[in-house]
Design an enzyme around this catalytic site. Structure first.
Site, mmCIF file in Angstrom:
data_model
loop_
_atom_site.group_PDB
_atom_site.id
_atom_site.type_symbol
_atom_site.label_atom_id
_atom_site.label_comp_id
_atom_site.label_asym_id
_atom_site.label_seq_id
_atom_site.Cartn_x
_atom_site.Cartn_y
_atom_site.Cartn_z
ATOM 1 N N CYS A 86 -10.355 -0.513 6.134
ATOM 2 C CA CYS A 86 -11.044 0.549 5.386
ATOM 3 C C CYS A 86 -10.314 1.881 5.583
ATOM 4 C CB CYS A 86 -12.498 0.668 5.863
ATOM 5 S SG CYS A 86 -13.439 1.947 5.003
ATOM 6 N N CYS B 51 -13.440 5.138 9.496
ATOM 7 C CA CYS B 51 -12.558 4.060 9.953
ATOM 8 C C CYS B 51 -11.165 4.557 10.291
ATOM 9 C CB CYS B 51 -12.479 2.976 8.886
ATOM 10 S SG CYS B 51 -14.043 2.094 8.685
ATOM 11 N N CYS C 167 -11.734 4.935 4.867
ATOM 12 C CA CYS C 167 -12.683 6.066 4.901
ATOM 13 C C CYS C 167 -12.466 6.878 6.179
ATOM 14 C CB CYS C 167 -14.116 5.543 4.827
ATOM 15 S SG CYS C 167 -14.810 5.060 6.412
ATOM 16 N N PHE D 43 -42.399 4.955 -10.812
ATOM 17 C CA PHE D 43 -42.134 3.973 -9.750
ATOM 18 C C PHE D 43 -42.406 4.595 -8.391
ATOM 19 C CE2 PHE D 43 -40.217 0.220 -7.994
ATOM 20 C CZ PHE D 43 -39.567 0.636 -6.847
ATOM 21 N N ASP E 7 -28.073 1.233 -8.696
ATOM 22 C CA ASP E 7 -28.315 2.283 -7.702
ATOM 23 C C ASP E 7 -29.062 1.669 -6.535
ATOM 24 O OD1 ASP E 7 -31.132 2.312 -9.142
ATOM 25 O OD2 ASP E 7 -31.316 3.365 -7.222
ATOM 26 N N ASP F 221 -34.581 9.302 -12.251
ATOM 27 C CA ASP F 221 -35.646 8.358 -12.511
ATOM 28 C C ASP F 221 -36.871 9.141 -12.978
ATOM 29 O OD1 ASP F 221 -37.100 5.513 -10.702
ATOM 30 O OD2 ASP F 221 -36.854 5.935 -12.820
ATOM 31 N N GLY G 62 -40.227 8.855 -12.342
ATOM 32 C CA GLY G 62 -41.301 9.243 -11.439
ATOM 33 C C GLY G 62 -42.395 8.219 -11.249
ATOM 34 N N GLN H 178 -39.316 -4.375 -18.642
ATOM 35 C CA GLN H 178 -40.190 -4.898 -17.625
ATOM 36 C C GLN H 178 -40.510 -6.359 -17.972
ATOM 37 O OE1 GLN H 178 -40.965 -3.609 -14.764
ATOM 38 N NE2 GLN H 178 -40.407 -1.447 -15.019
HETATM 39 C C1 LIG Z 1 -33.844 6.993 -7.757
HETATM 40 C C2 LIG Z 1 -34.355 5.568 -7.797
HETATM 41 C C3 LIG Z 1 -34.007 4.873 -9.047
HETATM 42 S S1 LIG Z 1 -34.362 3.225 -9.144
HETATM 43 C C4 LIG Z 1 -36.093 3.129 -8.732
HETATM 44 C C5 LIG Z 1 -36.610 1.787 -9.197
HETATM 45 C C6 LIG Z 1 -36.344 0.683 -8.428
HETATM 46 C C7 LIG Z 1 -36.791 -0.574 -8.832
HETATM 47 N N1 LIG Z 1 -36.522 -1.660 -8.039
HETATM 48 C C8 LIG Z 1 -37.496 -0.747 -10.021
HETATM 49 C C9 LIG Z 1 -37.773 0.364 -10.824
HETATM 50 C C10 LIG Z 1 -38.496 0.263 -12.065
HETATM 51 O O1 LIG Z 1 -38.936 -0.828 -12.487
HETATM 52 N N2 LIG Z 1 -38.709 1.394 -12.766
HETATM 53 C C11 LIG Z 1 -38.254 2.601 -12.339
HETATM 54 N N3 LIG Z 1 -38.496 3.701 -13.100
HETATM 55 N N4 LIG Z 1 -37.562 2.754 -11.197
HETATM 56 C C12 LIG Z 1 -37.317 1.653 -10.419
#
Ligand SMILES: CCCSCc1cc(N)cc2c(=O)[nH]c(N)nc12
Length: 373
Positions: free
Chosen positions: A305, A310, A307, A97, A267, A93, A95, A190
């Site tokens: 499960c 389990c 894993c 956020f 994620d 990601d 950064g 967005q």
């Molecule tokens: C490692 C985390 C990834 S997801 C983080 C995240 C989570 C959520 N819910 C929204 C956003 C978003 O709008 N923009 C960005 N860059 N990241 C977001």
């Protein structure tokens, strides 16, 4: 292995899609769930254990790694894959956020954001250009544009201004990313929960052109109904031939509903974070292992499960080691949750490929209790 980055759709069933993302570091089967390895580790998991759950890719965080140990140090040591002993694809990601949710004394301008580290109070600046530089130093296979995700509640004016800033930052991110064969840059849509703003954002991203498109600005407290309302139209606004990544989602039923609406990648910290707090997700509902009713229960979390938790341990044991705050508690519950999330993804991939997704989805919901079991 592919020298380039590419995406192939292999099947569709209604709005649900299955496919394969090919990268120089391996393939990513979609729909895909991506475990979060924020500080160069999926907490309580060895990388080989993460792979054993079925994960093809994991996530890293520009914000956390730029603060500690720094991207420059990771680059000097061979990059993030070598550093954390994960040689398969990594998405990072960008950064912005995390700055808005974690850092202190944040200042947002057209240029970017300045902030103080939540770790030691040191001053930092993130811009689209600096975010691209950090993600390149890390060696990330899938780079996210630098964006701004407005906190809720936010009125339409604020959401519109924020989205348009993110679109200008997306253009700067693309310019700074440059031409990097085998590496991908994803734009981030967005626009909050406003269809017109989502459409404007999608058009802006298409005009710039990206290797994949994320749906940002959701899973920020709007609730599942509002999120699904956006997902009823947002994925379809994005190019059909590119991966669609829903950021920060979610609980098992969120994930299934998102795939049903055309999402390819997701994620969430939930399976790992919940594992550390004693919450296990199972096909019959959630188990809060700290509850006294599990103290004498010889059964596994989930009889169906496969894993390690389990196969080899009782609820009574998991209850004991959680109560005793033993490290193995986090290891076993995290492994179980990540294994279960990957099992959901594998089930959906097969169902979509065989044209029986609706039946799979109905069976998924039929077996689940609302509350804890
Ligand atoms: C490692 C985390 C990834 S997801 C983080 C995240 C989570 C959520 N819910 C929204 C956003 C978003 O709008 N923009 C960005 N860059 N990241 C977001």
């Amino acid at each position: 292995m592919s020298a380039a980055f590419s995406f192939a759709l292999t099947a569709t069933d209604g709005a649900a899609r299955s496919g394969v993302i090919s990268t120089p570091r391996g393939e990513i089967r979609t729909p895909a769930f991506m475990p979060v390895g924020t500080a160069a580790t999926v907490k309580a998991m060895m990388p080989e254990s993460v792979r054993a759950t079925g994960a093809d890719i994991l996530l890293g965080n520009t914000y956390h790694l730029m603060l500690r140990p720094t991207a420059e140090r990771i680059a000097r040591l061979g990059g993030l894959h070598r550093f954390m002993n994960w040689e398969r694809p990594i998405l990072t990601d960008s950064g912005g956020f995390q700055v808005m949710s974690l850092a202190e004394l944040r200042k947002l301008t057209e240029e970017g954001v300045t902030f103080r580290s939540h770790i030691d109070g040191s001053r930092h600046r993130l811009t689209p250009e600096r975010s691209m530089e950090i993600q390149k130093l890390l060696g990330s296979d899938i780079v996210m544009c630098f964006d701004e995700c407005p906190a809720l509640p936010a009125d339409d004016k604020r959401v519109a201004e924020s989205m348009r800033l993110s679109m200008r930052w997306a253009a700067r991110s693309k310019e700074a990313f440059g031409d990097r064969p085998g590496h991908a840059l994803f734009g981030i849509q967005q626009g909050g929960v406003t269809q017109e703003l989502r459409a404007e954002s999608a058009e802006a991203l298409r005009a710039i052109g990206f290797d994949g498109y994320a749906i940002g600005g959701l899973a920020v407290g709007e609730g599942q109904e509002a999120m699904f309302g956006v997902l009823d139209y947002a994925p379809g606004m994005l190019p059909e031939d590119k991966p669609r990544y829903l950021m920060g989602v979610g609980k098992p039923d969120d994930i299934v509903g998102a795939v049903a609406r055309g999402v390819d990648m997701m994620d969430c910290v939930l399976p790992s974070r919940s594992g550390r707090t004693g919450q296990a997700f199972t096909r019959r509902g959630t188990v809060n292992i700290k509850n006294a009713r599990h103290a004498n229960d010889p059964r596994p979390l989930d009889e169906d499960c496969t894993c390690p938790a389990c196969r080899n341990y009782s609820r009574a044991y998991l209850h004991h080691v959680f109560r005793a705050q033993e490290i193995i508690s986090s290891m076993l519950l995290t492994w179980h949750n990540l294994h279960y999330f990957q099992e959901i993804m594998g089930g959906m991939r097969a169902a979509i490929a065989e044209g029986r997704f609706a039946a799979w989805q109905a069976a998924f919901h039929a077996g689940r209790a609302e509350g804890d079991i």
